[in-house]
Write an enzyme that holds these catalytic residues in place. Structure first.
Site, PDB file in Angstrom:
ATOM      1  N   HIS A  31      -1.391   0.839   4.857  1.00  0.00           N
ATOM      2  CA  HIS A  31      -1.123   0.734   3.423  1.00  0.00           C
ATOM      3  C   HIS A  31       0.367   0.772   3.102  1.00  0.00           C
ATOM      4  O   HIS A  31       0.769   0.475   1.976  1.00  0.00           O
ATOM      5  CB  HIS A  31      -1.844   1.856   2.670  1.00  0.00           C
ATOM      6  CG  HIS A  31      -2.380   1.427   1.351  1.00  0.00           C
ATOM      7  ND1 HIS A  31      -1.742   0.502   0.538  1.00  0.00           N
ATOM      8  CD2 HIS A  31      -3.504   1.791   0.685  1.00  0.00           C
ATOM      9  CE1 HIS A  31      -2.445   0.322  -0.562  1.00  0.00           C
ATOM     10  NE2 HIS A  31      -3.524   1.082  -0.502  1.00  0.00           N
ATOM     11  N   ASP A  84      -1.111  -4.229   0.992  1.00  0.00           N
ATOM     12  CA  ASP A  84      -1.798  -3.709  -0.190  1.00  0.00           C
ATOM     13  C   ASP A  84      -3.282  -4.064  -0.138  1.00  0.00           C
ATOM     14  O   ASP A  84      -3.687  -5.021   0.549  1.00  0.00           O
ATOM     15  CB  ASP A  84      -1.183  -4.279  -1.471  1.00  0.00           C
ATOM     16  CG  ASP A  84       0.255  -3.804  -1.666  1.00  0.00           C
ATOM     17  OD1 ASP A  84       0.566  -2.682  -1.208  1.00  0.00           O
ATOM     18  OD2 ASP A  84       1.054  -4.536  -2.278  1.00  0.00           O
TER      19      ASP A  84
END
Length: 423
Positions: free
Chosen positions: A395, A399
């Site tokens: 992450h 995204d």
């Protein structure tokens, strides 16, 4: 007599230390020059050290599982001579984890003894029965260290166990042997066993360290989507029916082709993240890691430039790399440098997976098993072949929107497989 100190030579690639994963000699053994001495594992590969001289082993440094620094004394030999001999590096032979597990300790070389007069002949007697050859004398059975230890604990002669088609004895073969030999000194399946402690060393320790580092350093998230692979399976069946001498296609080469065609629009997926330098390198080529289960543990051979290969070339390379990894013949450069990894448990794939990222990559794709289910299509209930596909992402780099968009684009391509062959 003199002593010879053998120091661990520079293995190369900036390695400062190596882990002892197996000793092939013991203190007191008499060995010949170039006889197997020990197997040591680095971050890159497992290497075999051989005895640099002939002589008697008088000291070994370190237990299995311990780290040994480059340049430190690994073993001391007692050799013929009047003065101590200065150590010199021994040749290093690269071996694979599976091969390292199969090396056996060489038989000691007998020391010379003084000649003695022949004794007077004894009266003839009935010849004693010839003892049965030991398992090592008959033939050396191929098996992993864990299987050998289990067989030893159970009191089983591995030579009596029917091996798999490739000649290797696995835990399942031991289970089958126990089933047919319940009693008679062997433990039947389900019989109580004592606790056992197994030292985590070698490839198993590398896997543990890498997985722990990945989960500790990478904020994972996983996205799962259901994909209709009915048309893709039909295409695969058609291609196999007319393949001729080409290798049989599994689902994997077709999925890899779809992934490679989708990645150019999502370069953040095919990347490596150097978190210490704070640099993300987006790769132009797709060097696809292929998680492969072996007797020694999980290995990830790499399909180089997967985007430049057609489905038949991918099928050939998949088989070659998987065989090399499982037989212990994969080279170190075939086990490193991946930019994205795919991991599949095949028919054991389950409903969904949350695979751990192969650091420093930023994503890993996990197709699950194909199942046939009823679905609604144009108001009618029809049978469809469905597969869940998982992707775990870093992450810090990827995204959630990027991951979901990538999988949706991949889904459209898989569900319209004719597009795989359209430029």
């Amino acid at each position: 007599m003199a002593t010879y100190e053998f120091k661990l030579p520079d293995i190369g690639e900036g390695i400062a230390e190596a882990e002892i994963v197996a000793w092939h000699v013991a203190v007191g053994d008499v060995v010949e020059e170039d006889a197997p001495l020990a197997d040591l594992m680095t971050d890159k590969a497992t290497v075999e050290m051989t005895a640099p001289v002939a002589g008697r082993v008088v000291r070994l440094t370190g237990e299995v599982g311990e780290q040994v620094a480059i340049g430190s004394i690994l073993a001391v030999f007692e050799i013929e001579g009047e003065a101590a001999v200065e150590a010199a590096p021994a040749p290093v032979v690269e071996v694979a984890p599976a091969e390292a597990a199969q090396v056996v300790k060489p038989d000691p070389v007998p020391m010379p003894v003084e000649a003695r007069p022949e004794p007077a002949p004894e009266p003839e007697a009935d010849p004693a029965p010839t003892p049965a050859p030991t398992p090592t004398e008959r033939h050396r059975v191929l098996a992993s260290p864990a299987v050998r230890q289990r067989a030893k604990d159970l009191g089983i002669d591995l030579a009596q166990v029917k091996a798999a088609a490739d000649g290797r004895v696995r835990h399942a073969d031991l289970d089958a042997f126990l089933t047919y030999n319940a009693g008679g000194g062997y433990r039947a399946p389900g019989a109580a066993r004592g606790d056992e402690q197994i030292k985590v060393i070698g490839l198993r320790r590398r896997i543990a360290e890498n997985m722990a580092a990945a989960k500790r350093a990478i904020p994972h998230f996983t996205y799962v989507e259901e994909i209709d692979v009915t048309k893709l399976e039909a295409l695969r069946a058609d291609l196999n029916a007319t393949r001729g001498a080409k290798p049989k296609l599994t689902m994997l080469p077709l999925l890899i082709t779809a992934i490679c065609r989708t990645l150019p629009d999502f370069p953040m997926i095919n990347a490596r993240y150097d978190d210490e330098a704070g640099i993300v390198t987006r790769s132009g080529a797709v060097h696809l890691g292929m998680a492969t289960q072996t007797d020694a543990g999980l290995m990830v051979p790499v399909i180089r430039n997967a985007e430049a290969r057609n489905v038949w070339q991918l099928a050939t390379e998949i088989v070659r790399l998987a065989d090399a990894a499982r037989s212990g013949k994969a080279k170190s450069d075939e086990l490193s440098g991946s930019t994205l990894t795919i991991t599949s448990l095949g028919p054991l794939g389950g409903i969904a997976t949350t695979p751990v990222i192969n650091r420093p990559e930023v994503a890993i794709i996990g197709p699950n098993k194909v199942v046939e289910r009823p679905v609604f299509r144009d108001g009618q209930v029809v049978a469809a072949k469905l597969m869940n596909l998982s992707i775990s992402c870093d992450h810090r780099v990827v995204d959630g929107w990027d991951a979901a968009s990538f999988v949706q684009a991949l889904k459209r391509l898989i569900e319209t497989p004719a597009l795989l062959f359209v430029d």
